[in-house]
Design a protein around this motif. Structure first.
Motif, short mmCIF file in Angstrom:
data_model
loop_
_atom_site.label_atom_id
_atom_site.label_comp_id
_atom_site.label_asym_id
_atom_site.label_seq_id
_atom_site.Cartn_x
_atom_site.Cartn_y
_atom_site.Cartn_z
N GLY A 6 37.79 -2.06 30.59
CA GLY A 6 36.55 -2.82 30.77
C GLY A 6 36.64 -3.83 31.90
O GLY A 6 36.03 -4.90 31.85
N ALA A 7 37.40 -3.45 32.96
CA ALA A 7 37.83 -4.44 33.95
C ALA A 7 36.71 -5.08 34.74
O ALA A 7 36.93 -6.09 35.39
CB ALA A 7 38.83 -3.80 34.90
N SER A 8 35.50 -4.53 34.72
CA SER A 8 34.44 -5.23 35.44
C SER A 8 33.70 -6.20 34.52
O SER A 8 32.83 -6.95 34.98
CB SER A 8 33.45 -4.24 36.07
OG SER A 8 32.71 -3.59 35.06
N GLY A 9 34.04 -6.21 33.24
CA GLY A 9 33.42 -7.14 32.31
C GLY A 9 34.03 -8.54 32.45
O GLY A 9 35.08 -8.72 33.06
N GLN A 10 33.35 -9.51 31.87
CA GLN A 10 33.77 -10.91 32.05
C GLN A 10 35.10 -11.22 31.37
O GLN A 10 35.96 -11.91 31.92
CB GLN A 10 32.67 -11.83 31.51
CG GLN A 10 31.36 -11.66 32.26
CD GLN A 10 30.22 -12.37 31.56
OE1 GLN A 10 29.98 -13.54 31.81
NE2 GLN A 10 29.54 -11.68 30.66
N LEU A 11 35.29 -10.70 30.14
CA LEU A 11 36.54 -11.00 29.44
C LEU A 11 37.71 -10.27 30.10
O LEU A 11 38.75 -10.88 30.40
CB LEU A 11 36.43 -10.57 27.97
CG LEU A 11 37.68 -10.82 27.13
CD1 LEU A 11 37.96 -12.32 26.99
CD2 LEU A 11 37.54 -10.20 25.73
N ALA A 12 37.56 -8.97 30.35
CA ALA A 12 38.66 -8.19 30.91
C ALA A 12 39.06 -8.69 32.29
O ALA A 12 40.25 -8.77 32.61
CB ALA A 12 38.27 -6.71 30.97
N SER A 13 38.07 -9.04 33.12
CA SER A 13 38.45 -9.51 34.47
C SER A 13 39.19 -10.83 34.37
O SER A 13 40.13 -11.08 35.13
CB SER A 13 37.23 -9.60 35.39
OG SER A 13 36.23 -10.38 34.81
N ALA A 14 38.83 -11.67 33.40
CA ALA A 14 39.55 -12.94 33.23
C ALA A 14 40.98 -12.69 32.70
O ALA A 14 41.92 -13.39 33.08
CB ALA A 14 38.78 -13.86 32.29
N ILE A 15 41.14 -11.68 31.85
CA ILE A 15 42.50 -11.34 31.37
C ILE A 15 43.35 -10.89 32.56
O ILE A 15 44.50 -11.33 32.75
CB ILE A 15 42.43 -10.22 30.31
CG1 ILE A 15 41.69 -10.69 29.06
CG2 ILE A 15 43.87 -9.77 29.94
CD1 ILE A 15 41.38 -9.57 28.05
N LEU A 16 42.78 -10.02 33.40
CA LEU A 16 43.52 -9.54 34.58
C LEU A 16 43.87 -10.70 35.50
O LEU A 16 44.98 -10.75 36.05
CB LEU A 16 42.70 -8.49 35.32
CG LEU A 16 42.74 -7.10 34.68
CD1 LEU A 16 41.63 -6.23 35.23
CD2 LEU A 16 44.10 -6.43 34.91
N ASP A 17 42.95 -11.64 35.67
CA ASP A 17 43.24 -12.81 36.53
C ASP A 17 44.42 -13.59 35.98
O ASP A 17 45.31 -14.01 36.74
CB ASP A 17 42.02 -13.74 36.61
CG ASP A 17 40.94 -13.19 37.51
OD1 ASP A 17 41.22 -12.22 38.25
OD2 ASP A 17 39.81 -13.71 37.46
#
Ligand code: NAP
Length: 270
Positions: A6-17
């Motif tokens: 779900g990397a373009s979603g808000q939670l997933a992108s913040a996890i990746l960051d």
């Protein structure tokens, strides 16, 4: 390697960051691949043929959007089956807070938890509270009045950033969290009165019927009104204010004040 769905979603992108600020390797998977980023795989849980977790040790399975239960359940089943097939060592699943059992979207989360428990890959379940950002939206004043029917009820909401950091912490050391279920809610509950005081608005909570009329007029997707109504009903009847949380132990600090986040969101809407 860690893979976050779900990397373009808000939670997933913040996890990746969060993970990218460490020396741990992580890639994202999304339906919306940005081809300029090498670390993205194209995956859609609705299309099982796109799912490949080869080389992935730890899968952070971010719950896949809001939809009817059968759709969400099929998505999660497809992802878990692919992880089992491809030899993933650990799945971290972003679920729903324990107090959320009465919410209209709880069933798909609880089904997924059962699916993991019955499956072959070791897991950690993160029972995420409602986002402070979401509560801020629900309690945004319109013409100086907050009408959301929460009565005197509160919501132990939590900043999305804190949930993202918690998922990143666990994904980097999954063995320590194997078979554990964590309740990640806020350490304080937000009420309509709190929001009115902080935004200078009047709190005049309407009824669930009033809200239902507004939602009907807004012409949302068919499943959305019942989900939104269930949040208000659960909060106003005292089901969402429990602040018993594992977040402080996982982050090693107190969570960000959810009221600050909710107020900022409400003020940004006007
Ligand atoms: N705790 C709360 O208050 C709260 C509020 C709203 C939602 N949620 C849940 O938490 C999840 C993450 O929240 P968010 O703020 O990041 O939501 P968001 O920004 O709206 O993102 C939606 C997420 O759903 C994923 N998704 C949707 N359909 C999918 C499919 N067919 N296959 C794979 N992934 C799919 C998207 O992945 P792509 O990268 O492929 O678009 C994206 O990660 C949501 O999906 C929802 O289940 C929780």
């Amino acid at each position: 390697m860690i893979l976050v769905t779900g990397a373009s979603g808000q939670l997933a992108s913040a996890i990746l960051d969060h993970i990218s600020r460490t020396d741990t390797q992580a890639v994202g998977a999304t339906r919306n691949v940005d081809h300029s980023r090498e670390s993205m795989r194209a995956m859609d849980f609705d299309a099982p043929e796109t799912l490949s977790f080869t080389g992935v040790d730890t899968l952070v399975l971010v719950s896949a959007g809001a939809a009817e239960d059968d759709v969400v359940i099929r998505r999660h089943d497809n992802a878990i089956a692919a992880a089992e097939r491809d030899g993933v060592q650990h799945i971290v699943y972003t679920s729903l807070a324990g107090a959320g059992d009465h919410l209209g979207f709880a069933l798909a989360h609880r089904w997924t938890e059962r699916r993991l428990e019955a499956g072959t890959v070791p897991w950690t379940i993160l029972r995420n509270g409602l986002y402070a950002e979401l509560v801020g939206q629900l309690l945004t004043p319109r013409d100086g009045v907050i009408t959301a029917p929460l009565g005197d009820g509160g919501v132990a909401a939590i900043a999305r950033q804190d949930l993202a950091e918690a998922a990143a912490v666990i994904a980097r050391a999954p063995e320590q969290h194997r078979g554990r279920t964590y309740n990640l809610v806020g350490a304080t509950a937000i009420t309509g009165q709190d929001m009115a005081r902080r935004t200078g608005a009047e709190y005049r909570p309407g009824t669930l019927a009033d809200l239902r009329s507004d939602l009907d007029a807004a012409k949302l997707l068919p499943f959305q009104p019942s989900m939104i109504l269930s949040i208000h009903s659960a909060a106003s009847h005292g089901f969402l204010d429990g602040t018993d949380t594992d977040i402080t132990a996982i982050l090693g600090r107190r969570p960000v004040d959810p009221l600050e986040i909710a107020v900022a969101v409400a003020q940004s809407q006007n």
